[in-house]
Design a protein around this motif. Structure first.
Motif, short mmCIF file in Angstrom:
data_model
loop_
_atom_site.label_atom_id
_atom_site.label_comp_id
_atom_site.label_asym_id
_atom_site.label_seq_id
_atom_site.Cartn_x
_atom_site.Cartn_y
_atom_site.Cartn_z
N LEU A 253 -4.66 -11.64 67.34
CA LEU A 253 -5.59 -10.51 67.20
C LEU A 253 -6.30 -10.22 68.51
O LEU A 253 -7.04 -9.25 68.61
CB LEU A 253 -6.63 -10.83 66.12
N GLY A 254 -6.13 -11.08 69.49
CA GLY A 254 -6.81 -10.89 70.76
C GLY A 254 -8.26 -11.32 70.74
O GLY A 254 -9.04 -10.96 71.61
N THR A 255 -8.65 -12.09 69.73
CA THR A 255 -10.05 -12.49 69.63
C THR A 255 -10.29 -13.88 70.19
O THR A 255 -11.43 -14.32 70.31
CB THR A 255 -10.51 -12.47 68.18
N LEU A 256 -9.21 -14.58 70.54
CA LEU A 256 -9.37 -15.97 70.96
C LEU A 256 -10.19 -16.06 72.24
O LEU A 256 -11.08 -16.90 72.37
CB LEU A 256 -8.00 -16.61 71.17
N ARG A 257 -9.93 -15.15 73.21
CA ARG A 257 -10.67 -15.27 74.48
C ARG A 257 -12.14 -14.96 74.29
O ARG A 257 -12.99 -15.49 74.99
CB ARG A 257 -10.04 -14.38 75.54
N TYR A 258 -12.45 -14.08 73.33
CA TYR A 258 -13.88 -13.81 73.09
C TYR A 258 -14.56 -15.02 72.48
O TYR A 258 -15.70 -15.34 72.80
CB TYR A 258 -14.03 -12.59 72.17
N LEU A 259 -13.83 -15.71 71.60
CA LEU A 259 -14.39 -16.93 71.03
C LEU A 259 -14.66 -17.95 72.12
O LEU A 259 -15.65 -18.66 72.10
CB LEU A 259 -13.41 -17.54 70.01
N LEU A 260 -13.75 -18.01 73.11
CA LEU A 260 -13.89 -19.02 74.15
C LEU A 260 -14.93 -18.64 75.19
O LEU A 260 -15.34 -19.47 75.99
CB LEU A 260 -12.53 -19.25 74.84
N LEU A 261 -15.34 -17.37 75.17
CA LEU A 261 -16.40 -16.97 76.09
C LEU A 261 -17.72 -17.63 75.72
O LEU A 261 -18.54 -17.93 76.58
CB LEU A 261 -16.57 -15.45 76.07
N ALA A 262 -17.89 -17.86 74.45
CA ALA A 262 -19.13 -18.52 74.01
C ALA A 262 -19.16 -19.93 74.58
O ALA A 262 -18.12 -20.58 74.68
CB ALA A 262 -19.18 -18.55 72.50
N PRO A 263 -20.34 -20.39 74.97
CA PRO A 263 -20.41 -21.72 75.61
C PRO A 263 -20.30 -22.84 74.59
O PRO A 263 -21.18 -23.68 74.45
CB PRO A 263 -21.77 -21.69 76.30
N ALA A 264 -19.24 -22.86 73.83
CA ALA A 264 -19.11 -23.88 72.79
C ALA A 264 -18.05 -24.91 73.13
O ALA A 264 -18.06 -26.01 72.61
CB ALA A 264 -18.77 -23.22 71.46
N GLY A 265 -17.14 -24.54 74.00
CA GLY A 265 -16.10 -25.51 74.35
C GLY A 265 -14.92 -25.45 73.42
O GLY A 265 -15.03 -25.03 72.26
N ARG A 266 -13.78 -25.84 73.98
CA ARG A 266 -12.55 -25.71 73.20
C ARG A 266 -12.44 -26.78 72.11
O ARG A 266 -11.88 -26.52 71.05
CB ARG A 266 -11.34 -25.80 74.13
N ILE A 267 -12.96 -27.96 72.39
CA ILE A 267 -12.90 -29.02 71.37
C ILE A 267 -13.64 -28.56 70.12
O ILE A 267 -13.17 -28.71 69.00
CB ILE A 267 -13.55 -30.32 71.89
N ARG A 268 -14.79 -27.96 70.36
CA ARG A 268 -15.60 -27.56 69.23
C ARG A 268 -14.91 -26.47 68.42
O ARG A 268 -14.90 -26.51 67.20
CB ARG A 268 -16.96 -27.06 69.75
N LEU A 269 -14.28 -25.55 69.13
CA LEU A 269 -13.55 -24.50 68.43
C LEU A 269 -12.44 -25.11 67.57
O LEU A 269 -12.25 -24.76 66.40
CB LEU A 269 -12.96 -23.52 69.43
N LEU A 270 -11.73 -26.07 68.18
CA LEU A 270 -10.64 -26.73 67.46
C LEU A 270 -11.18 -27.44 66.22
O LEU A 270 -10.60 -27.35 65.13
CB LEU A 270 -9.99 -27.75 68.41
#
Lengths: 374, 250
Positions: free
Chosen positions: B73-90
């Motif tokens: 959907l192209g939303t992944l990079r916006y999610l990663l812009l937030a200062p949350a880190g990739r581990i947290r997203l996972l």
């Protein structure tokens, strides 16, 4: 680039750590324990002295007799059609509860089903969850001559020690120990988390298919914990019965009070009537056949030879119907000269065309020569 | 998807209610013949029916969609812009998949219990051992079974998450996850591969029958949990490694 490698590090380390943990666990499980050495006589005395009257445990039976695996589920398999062959192939797990000589419960844990044998005094219940059927056996006034193919669960043997426990099977082998058997002590091992002495019975005869019988005896109580029967020329034990869990406390008394569930088809029987075939199995076939010959006597049966290489012969007409009518068994039979034979790595059965049956833990040729001699 | 899952027990219950011929004991899924006597069996029968295919199917869809769906959907990079880190997203994505596992199982169990209560008489429940337990305890055991199945599906969710990090096409990740669950179950039925069976993540899926014995056998519950934890650890580590190195372009 270094950063990339660093990030792949946990992906490598975690599987590696798990693999090490698994390996270490299996090595530890197989590690032998150090026990003060005992001679074979001392171990035999321990078994004779054992005073375990109550226990709850899980036993696992594995048979690798070289027979084709019998499918127990799936299309074309009628419910309850499990036959004697089922317990001669593959592995089975059962839970066992014993409280004194008169109360016992055996639960054969099938996949999504269960078969129960509950013995409480003079009552015995057999329950099969697959078709929700129960059979109630009540003790008769006087037991008659037990048929060879009936389970050793009839009175006066309708007692807990005749449940298919490692203790019962070991008892049968030890009862048959005579000059034809060499008994040696073989170090120690761990069974069901308990340290155990190993006792090895080696047939002195070269005629028999049995290579050795190993009995593991609990070092504290003298209770036999595992029995392995090895066949000549086979690396895996042909038959093994062992506790995987064992607790020597008295089980809950409620376990031995069985009331058939509502909706179950209940058959009332007074002994000695053969119970539902599938229910008879947990105890019957393997122990019956595996044990050395002398105590396997049906009407008209005769035993030739001694000890391990004895051959049982049944005259025409006395062969149990299951041998000839069971479709699964018929498939396993191979045509040989003069009849058909069931050949396994531990036991051979020769069914002649004239109806005579010869069986023994000996090669087929010996059965044929015994048949020719009569 | 939850509605589709909820429909399964209702379908079973209605079909059994409408069929005039009583089901022969021992035929069909577990307890099918006993539904007419006791409605509480609908939930168990429905779970037995759902475990091999329907539940893995829905869990595969959810788990496969976690990362790949966002990427698509192209939303992944916006999610990663937030200062949350990739581990947290996972972790959050995985937690979402776990929550779905529980919701799916609970839906089947609840809708089954409801359909059974509405259509059939309710009474003490017969266990596999032949003993009967009260309605209250049978509800407790249903909850335990739901917990068991939820745990069973955790490994599959972790696999779905891992596959999802490798692709930007969510359908591919979903299909691969579902195919893996089917392959694992096929392998589990081949007696020639017996040495492999204890390592397959689907090996203990039907082991929840052990919770219907008297007394309850906890062995398979423990072994199942351990196995699933192993799958979570391995797949989680691999997913982290892949995802943290991934060039997120979409």
């Amino acid at each position: 680039m270094a950063r990339t490698r660093q990030r792949w590090l946990p992906a490598l380390l975690i599987p590696l750590a798990l693999a090490i943990a698994v390996l270490f666990g299996s090595v530890q499980a197989g590690a032998s324990v150090s026990l003060p050495p005992k001679t074979a006589e001392e171990i035999l005395a321990m078994i004779a002295r054992t005073e375990v009257r109550a226990l709850s445990g899980t036993v696992q039976q594995t048979a690798e007799l070289g027979l084709p695996e019998v499918p127990t589920s799936g299309p074309g398999i009628a419910p309850g059609a499990v036959s004697a062959l089922e317990f001669l192939t593959g592995s089975h797990t059962a839970r066992l509860y014993v409280d004194g000589p008169l109360r016992a419960r055996l639960q054969v844990l099938d996949r999504m089903a269960e078969r129960d044998v509950v013995i409480n005094g003079g009552d015995a219940w057999f329950y099969n969850s697959r078709d929700n059927s129960a059979t109630h056996l009540t003790a008769p006034v006087k037991p008659t001559v037990p048929d060879k193919h009936e389970p050793p669960m009839l009175p006066p043997e309708m007692t807990a020690p005749d449940m298919p426990t490692p203790e019962a099977i070991a008892g049968r082998f030890l009862a048959a120990v005579d000059a034809s058997t060499e008994v040696t002590a073989a170090g120690s091992s761990t069974v069901a988390g308990r340290s155990a002495y190993s006792l090895v019975l080696n047939p002195r005869s070269a005629e028999t298919l049995v290579d050795s019988v190993t009995i593991n005896v609990d070092s504290e109580t003298g209770l036999p914990l595992a029995v392995d029967v090895r066949a000549n020329g086979q690396a895996e034990p042909a038959y093994s019965l062992a506790y995987t869990q064992l607790d020597l406390s008295t089980p809950d008394a409620g376990l031995f009070n069985f009331t058939p569930p509502p909706g179950a088809t209940v058959t009332e029987k007074v002994l000695p009537v053969k119970p539902v075939p599938s229910m008879a199995l947990p105890s019957a076939p393997v122990p019956d056949h595996v044990r050395p010959a002398p105590d396997v006597r049906g009407p008209g049966a005769s035993v030739t030879g001694k000890g391990w290489d004895s051959v049982i012969s049944l005259p025409a007409g006395s062969a149990p119907a299951e041998l000839t009518s069971n479709p699964q068994l018929s498939q396993a039979l191979q045509p040989v000269g003069g009849g058909r034979a069931l050949t396994t790595s531990l036991l051979n059965v020769l069914i002649l065309d004239d109806g005579r049956v010869f069986a023994g833990m000996v090669p087929l040729e010996r059965l044929q020569s015994a048949a020719a001699a009569q | 998807m939850l509605i589709a899952l909820a429909a399964v027990p209702v379908l079973i219950a209605v079909a059994v209610k409408l069929s005039s011929r009583p089901a022969a004991p021992g035929r069909g899924p577990l307890f099918l013949d006993r539904i007419t006597q006791n409605g509480l069996f609908v939930a168990v029968t429905a779970l037995v029916v759902c475990v091999p295919l329907f539940l893995p199917l829905t869990v595969g869809v959810v788990a496969g969609d976690t990362i790949a769906g966002e990427a698509n959907l192209g939303t992944l990079r916006y999610l990663l812009l937030a200062p949350a880190g990739r581990i947290r997203l996972l972790l959050v994505k995985y937690a979402g998949a776990v929550a779905f596992c529980f919701a799916a199982t609970a839906t089947v169990a609840a809708s089954g219990a409801l359909a059974g209560v509405v259509l059939f008489p309710v009474g003490p429940v017969t266990l596999l051992s032949g003993d009967t337990v009260s309605v209250g305890e049978s509800a407790l055991r249903s909850l335990l079974i739901a917990a068991y199945i939820t745990v069973s599906l955790l490994g599959l969710s972790a696999i779905g998450l891992l596959i999802s990090t490798f692709t930007d096409v969510p359908v591919g990740a979903m299909a691969a996850t579902i195919v893996l669950s089917v392959v694992s179950q096929v392998l589990d039925n081949l007696p020639q591969l017996e040495w492999l069976h204890p390592w397959l993540f689907s090996h203990y899926w039907l082991g929840f029958a052990d919770l219907l014995r008297q007394p309850i056998s906890w062995t398979s519950f423990g072994e199942n949990a351990l196995l699933q934890a192993g799958y979570i650890a391995v797949c989680g580590a691999l997913a982290y490694a892949k995802f943290s190195n991934k060039d997120v372009l979409s």
